[in-house]
Scaffold this motif. Structure first.
Motif, PDB file in Angstrom:
ATOM      1  N   LYS A  23      76.668  73.505  92.598  1.00 27.51           N
ATOM      2  CA  LYS A  23      75.211  73.650  92.427  1.00 27.51           C
ATOM      3  C   LYS A  23      74.824  73.576  90.942  1.00 27.51           C
ATOM      4  N   THR A  24      75.569  74.266  90.091  1.00 23.52           N
ATOM      5  CA  THR A  24      75.287  74.262  88.651  1.00 23.52           C
ATOM      6  C   THR A  24      75.485  72.866  88.076  1.00 23.52           C
ATOM      7  N   PHE A  25      76.571  72.198  88.510  1.00 20.09           N
ATOM      8  CA  PHE A  25      76.815  70.841  88.008  1.00 20.09           C
ATOM      9  C   PHE A  25      75.701  69.890  88.437  1.00 20.09           C
ATOM     10  N   GLN A  26      75.264  69.992  89.691  1.00 23.68           N
ATOM     11  CA  GLN A  26      74.200  69.119  90.195  1.00 23.68           C
ATOM     12  C   GLN A  26      72.925  69.317  89.379  1.00 23.68           C
ATOM     13  N   SER A  27      72.623  70.556  89.046  1.00 26.34           N
ATOM     14  CA  SER A  27      71.449  70.881  88.235  1.00 26.34           C
ATOM     15  C   SER A  27      71.588  70.276  86.835  1.00 26.34           C
ATOM     16  N   LEU A  28      72.790  70.404  86.257  1.00 31.26           N
ATOM     17  CA  LEU A  28      73.081  69.823  84.935  1.00 31.26           C
ATOM     18  C   LEU A  28      72.907  68.303  84.974  1.00 31.26           C
ATOM     19  N   MET A  67      70.305  65.841  82.947  1.00 35.31           N
ATOM     20  CA  MET A  67      70.780  64.750  82.078  1.00 35.31           C
ATOM     21  C   MET A  67      70.132  63.426  82.466  1.00 35.31           C
ATOM     22  N   ILE A  68      70.051  63.163  83.764  1.00 33.24           N
ATOM     23  CA  ILE A  68      69.432  61.916  84.232  1.00 33.24           C
ATOM     24  C   ILE A  68      67.983  61.857  83.774  1.00 33.24           C
ATOM     25  N   ILE A 108      72.628  57.176  83.118  1.00 35.75           N
ATOM     26  CA  ILE A 108      73.766  57.511  83.972  1.00 35.75           C
ATOM     27  C   ILE A 108      73.576  56.800  85.305  1.00 35.75           C
ATOM     28  N   MET A 109      74.583  56.044  85.694  1.00 31.91           N
ATOM     29  CA  MET A 109      74.547  55.327  86.968  1.00 31.91           C
ATOM     30  C   MET A 109      75.492  56.034  87.938  1.00 31.91           C
ATOM     31  N   ASP A 110      75.004  56.288  89.133  1.00 30.60           N
ATOM     32  CA  ASP A 110      75.805  56.918  90.176  1.00 30.60           C
ATOM     33  C   ASP A 110      76.188  55.840  91.189  1.00 30.60           C
ATOM     34  N   SER A 111      77.479  55.501  91.207  1.00 29.85           N
ATOM     35  CA  SER A 111      77.975  54.481  92.127  1.00 29.85           C
ATOM     36  C   SER A 111      78.865  55.143  93.163  1.00 29.85           C
ATOM     37  N   ALA A 122      76.496  67.755  76.371  1.00 34.01           N
ATOM     38  CA  ALA A 122      77.209  66.989  75.341  1.00 34.01           C
ATOM     39  C   ALA A 122      78.632  66.667  75.786  1.00 34.01           C
ATOM     40  N   ILE A 123      79.298  67.641  76.387  1.00 30.12           N
ATOM     41  CA  ILE A 123      80.674  67.427  76.868  1.00 30.12           C
ATOM     42  C   ILE A 123      80.673  66.385  77.987  1.00 30.12           C
ATOM     43  N   THR A 124      79.716  66.507  78.897  1.00 28.46           N
ATOM     44  CA  THR A 124      79.616  65.554  80.012  1.00 28.46           C
ATOM     45  C   THR A 124      79.390  64.145  79.489  1.00 28.46           C
ATOM     46  N   GLU A 125      78.499  64.006  78.517  1.00 33.42           N
ATOM     47  CA  GLU A 125      78.218  62.692  77.925  1.00 33.42           C
ATOM     48  C   GLU A 125      79.490  62.114  77.299  1.00 33.42           C
TER      49      GLU A 125
END
Length: 197
Positions: A36-41, A45-46, A58-61, A8-11
């Motif tokens: 590692k934890t962020f990548q998993s999160l 989400m994706i 979510i678009m990764d540019s 929710a915070i990331t969004e």
């Protein structure tokens, strides 16, 4: 903190970042997570956003993440923009458009400096309406995007070329340059072509 709360915070952070987005590194630091934890999160989400009941993705540019609408829903967004009542431009958007029209190509930061306030939303609105577009990158630190008007801009204002804009010198009578630009723009085009009349 639980995973759902981190999502929710990331969004919220991605939404608040708008068109500029946030780098993965900055998000990881803001959330105080290890890589590692962020990548998993992020992967979770994706996956969540791939669901048919979600309108965003979510678009990764190149390592910068953006919260965007799904391309498969584009026809509905076009309908919204084409529908009556949703086409009026705000004062901020008109001021921004006037500055870009007279100073193009120009960066968002330069527009902000002339207006004295942030112009992110106004620029995004103008890009969405196809009144301005990216015209390349400035040869400066960070290579910021340069904006200029489009063919649609000319059509909406009944111009055959940008040279048909009235010269700024006709309006400058002791006013600041940016005030002269927007006043001239509003005087020349005092009927908002996006209005409902």
């Amino acid at each position: 903190m639980e995973l759902e709360e981190y999502k929710a915070i990331t969004e919220g952070l991605l939404f608040a970042a708008g068109e500029e987005g946030i780098t993965k590194k900055k998000l990881t630091n803001l959330l105080e997570l290890d890589t590692k934890t962020f990548q998993s999160l992020l992967e979770e989400m994706i996956k969540d956003y791939q669901s048919k009941n979600r309108g965003l993705t979510i678009m990764d540019s190149q390592g910068t993440l953006h919260l965007t609408t799904k391309p498969e829903h584009a026809s509905y967004y076009k309908r919204l923009l084409d529908s009556p009542g949703s086409t009026r431009l705000s004062q901020a958007a008109l001021e921004t458009l006037a500055i870009i029209a007279y100073q193009q190509p120009i960066t968002r930061i330069e527009v902000d400096d002339l207006r004295g306030v942030k112009s992110d939303r106004a620029i995004q609105t103008l890009v969405n309406r196809s009144l301005i577009e990216e015209k390349g990158r400035k040869d400066a630190i960070g290579r910021p995007i340069l904006y200029g008007t489009t063919k649609n801009f000319l059509i909406y204002f009944g111009l055959t070329s940008i040279e048909e804009l009235p010269p700024l010198s006709e309006l400058k009578q002791g006013e600041g340059e940016e005030e002269g630009e927007s006043d001239l723009f509003f005087e020349k085009f005092n009927e908002d072509p996006f209005g409902d009349d």
